[in-house]
Design a protein around this motif. Structure first.
Motif, PDB file in Angstrom:
ATOM      1  N   LEU A  36      14.551  46.075  -7.649  1.00  0.00           N
ATOM      2  CA  LEU A  36      15.496  45.237  -6.914  1.00  0.00           C
ATOM      3  C   LEU A  36      15.871  43.999  -7.731  1.00  0.00           C
ATOM      4  O   LEU A  36      15.142  43.598  -8.641  1.00  0.00           O
ATOM      5  CB  LEU A  36      14.879  44.796  -5.580  1.00  0.00           C
ATOM      6  CG  LEU A  36      14.594  45.908  -4.567  1.00  0.00           C
ATOM      7  CD1 LEU A  36      13.836  45.353  -3.375  1.00  0.00           C
ATOM      8  CD2 LEU A  36      15.904  46.563  -4.112  1.00  0.00           C
ATOM      9  N   PRO A  37      17.010  43.372  -7.416  1.00  0.00           N
ATOM     10  CA  PRO A  37      17.421  42.155  -8.131  1.00  0.00           C
ATOM     11  C   PRO A  37      16.359  41.065  -8.056  1.00  0.00           C
ATOM     12  O   PRO A  37      15.761  40.847  -6.994  1.00  0.00           O
ATOM     13  CB  PRO A  37      18.700  41.736  -7.398  1.00  0.00           C
ATOM     14  CG  PRO A  37      19.225  42.990  -6.793  1.00  0.00           C
ATOM     15  CD  PRO A  37      18.025  43.797  -6.425  1.00  0.00           C
ATOM     16  N   TYR A  38      16.111  40.429  -9.184  1.00  0.00           N
ATOM     17  CA  TYR A  38      15.201  39.285  -9.325  1.00  0.00           C
ATOM     18  C   TYR A  38      13.727  39.637  -9.150  1.00  0.00           C
ATOM     19  O   TYR A  38      12.884  38.743  -9.085  1.00  0.00           O
ATOM     20  CB  TYR A  38      15.607  38.154  -8.378  1.00  0.00           C
ATOM     21  CG  TYR A  38      17.026  37.693  -8.610  1.00  0.00           C
ATOM     22  CD1 TYR A  38      17.380  37.067  -9.803  1.00  0.00           C
ATOM     23  CD2 TYR A  38      18.021  37.936  -7.671  1.00  0.00           C
ATOM     24  CE1 TYR A  38      18.702  36.682 -10.043  1.00  0.00           C
ATOM     25  CE2 TYR A  38      19.331  37.550  -7.903  1.00  0.00           C
ATOM     26  CZ  TYR A  38      19.668  36.933  -9.093  1.00  0.00           C
ATOM     27  OH  TYR A  38      20.964  36.565  -9.337  1.00  0.00           O
ATOM     28  N   GLN A  39      13.413  40.933  -9.096  1.00  0.00           N
ATOM     29  CA  GLN A  39      12.005  41.307  -9.144  1.00  0.00           C
ATOM     30  C   GLN A  39      11.492  41.121 -10.569  1.00  0.00           C
ATOM     31  O   GLN A  39      12.118  41.559 -11.529  1.00  0.00           O
ATOM     32  CB  GLN A  39      11.809  42.768  -8.727  1.00  0.00           C
ATOM     33  CG  GLN A  39      11.686  42.994  -7.236  1.00  0.00           C
ATOM     34  CD  GLN A  39      11.442  44.461  -6.901  1.00  0.00           C
ATOM     35  OE1 GLN A  39      11.776  45.351  -7.664  1.00  0.00           O
ATOM     36  NE2 GLN A  39      10.877  44.711  -5.720  1.00  0.00           N
ATOM     37  N   THR A  40      10.356  40.465 -10.696  1.00  0.00           N
ATOM     38  CA  THR A  40       9.699  40.297 -11.986  1.00  0.00           C
ATOM     39  C   THR A  40       8.284  40.811 -11.851  1.00  0.00           C
ATOM     40  O   THR A  40       7.773  40.974 -10.722  1.00  0.00           O
ATOM     41  CB  THR A  40       9.660  38.824 -12.410  1.00  0.00           C
ATOM     42  OG1 THR A  40       8.819  38.103 -11.484  1.00  0.00           O
ATOM     43  CG2 THR A  40      11.058  38.200 -12.420  1.00  0.00           C
ATOM     44  N   PRO A  41       7.595  41.083 -12.959  1.00  0.00           N
ATOM     45  CA  PRO A  41       6.197  41.514 -12.848  1.00  0.00           C
ATOM     46  C   PRO A  41       5.354  40.523 -12.052  1.00  0.00           C
ATOM     47  O   PRO A  41       4.476  40.931 -11.281  1.00  0.00           O
ATOM     48  CB  PRO A  41       5.747  41.600 -14.308  1.00  0.00           C
ATOM     49  CG  PRO A  41       7.004  41.914 -15.062  1.00  0.00           C
ATOM     50  CD  PRO A  41       8.080  41.149 -14.349  1.00  0.00           C
ATOM     51  N   GLU A  42       5.640  39.237 -12.216  1.00  0.00           N
ATOM     52  CA  GLU A  42       4.862  38.207 -11.521  1.00  0.00           C
ATOM     53  C   GLU A  42       5.166  38.198 -10.016  1.00  0.00           C
ATOM     54  O   GLU A  42       4.250  38.151  -9.181  1.00  0.00           O
ATOM     55  CB  GLU A  42       5.153  36.829 -12.111  1.00  0.00           C
ATOM     56  CG  GLU A  42       4.698  36.644 -13.554  1.00  0.00           C
ATOM     57  CD  GLU A  42       5.597  37.350 -14.556  1.00  0.00           C
ATOM     58  OE1 GLU A  42       5.116  37.647 -15.670  1.00  0.00           O
ATOM     59  OE2 GLU A  42       6.781  37.618 -14.222  1.00  0.00           O
ATOM     60  N   SER A  43       6.461  38.262  -9.671  1.00  0.00           N
ATOM     61  CA  SER A  43       6.813  38.218  -8.250  1.00  0.00           C
ATOM     62  C   SER A  43       6.371  39.489  -7.533  1.00  0.00           C
ATOM     63  O   SER A  43       5.859  39.439  -6.405  1.00  0.00           O
ATOM     64  CB  SER A  43       8.325  38.020  -8.083  1.00  0.00           C
ATOM     65  OG  SER A  43       9.048  39.186  -8.432  1.00  0.00           O
TER      66      SER A  43
END
Length: 281
Positions: free
Chosen positions: A126-133
């Motif tokens: 999904l948009p703006y998903q990062t490994p950290e989030s």
């Protein structure tokens, strides 16, 4: 109701049913009275076997506090809810604002009502998903401990799915980043005790899907993993896909077209496929 009655009459007998699933995204928009009427109709036209699996998909955003108990009283024993991602920025980008309290409230309500199994649906890519989030979302899921987890890959097809035209696609992860999100989910859930069933599903080791996987008798149909290969699948309503006598049949996905067919006394089937001998192999 007309559609179900016509199909039941065509079968010529009150067929035994082992599994019931209410899908389509948000069946919990129905009122308690409507749910009761629909379940009564199903059990009037078909014979529900003992110890059957009766499941429903729910949207936590529209769930009411009394719904889990109402559904349990109607015979439902499995519940699946859409979570997607707990991160507020990701939720905003896809236009699905779902406070964590909604998800937790439905989960606790289902457990208090005595549901045998609760499933979380997550989405990666999904948009703006990062490994950290996404790691924070995975950690919260581990803490809440649902019985099953489905982690679906997001496919951005705004031309085919108009609802996706509102999605902010500018922050979507690259293919390698997207794969890493999924691999991180596999690692975290396995470390926390879930068994990776395959593709995008995880289950507790004692779950019947996990047991079937270990015993090499897990099966899959177009709806997902199953422990049984049902002879027939009867499907009703908009876009529903059934499987009867080696044939797939799908209803119209357009409300107006579906209503017109039913009003005119015609089954709303718009396409089908007859399996070949090679398909069966």
């Amino acid at each position: 109701e007309w559609e179900m009655r016509v199909v039941a009459e065509c079968l010529g007998t009150r067929r035994n049913v082992r599994r019931i699933h209410w899908g389509g995204g948000t069946p919990n928009l129905l009122t308690a009275g409507q749910m009761g009427r629909l379940m009564h109709l199903i059990t009037d036209l078909f014979h529900l076997e003992e110890e059957s699996e009766v499941s429903i998909e729910m949207d936590p955003r529209v769930a009411t506090p009394d719904q889990p108990a109402t559904l349990r009283a109607l015979g439902f024993n499995r519940l699946s809810m859409g979570v997607q991602d707990f991160d507020p920025r990701v939720q905003a980008a896809i236009g699905r604002i779902q406070p964590e309290s909604d998800t937790v409230g439905l989960l606790e309500g289902a457990r208090a009502a005595g549901f045998e199994s609760v499933n979380f649906d997550l989405v990666y890519g999904l948009p703006y998903q990062t490994p950290e989030s996404f790691a924070r979302t995975l950690e919260r899921v581990v803490e809440l401990a649902p019985d099953r987890i489905a982690t679906f890959s997001y496919a951005h097809l705004p031309e085919q799915r108009r609802i996706q035209q509102a999605v902010d696609a500018s922050g979507m992860p690259e293919p390698r980043e997207k794969l890493d999100l999924f691999l991180n989910a596999v690692s975290r859930f396995e470390d926390a005790g879930w068994q990776w069933i395959g593709f995008d599903h995880f289950a507790r080791p004692e779950d019947d899907l996990a047991v079937a996987a270990r015993e090499r008798r897990l099966l899959r149909n177009f709806m997902g993993y199953t422990t049984e290969a049902g002879d027939d699948l009867f499907a009703f309503g908009m876009s529903a896909i059934g499987f009867v006598a080696d044939r797939f049949v799908q209803n119209s996905a357009a409300l107006g077209e579906w209503e017109d067919s039913v009003r005119e006394g015609q089954l709303p089937v718009v396409r089908g496929y007859h399996l070949t001998e090679e398909d069966k192999v």
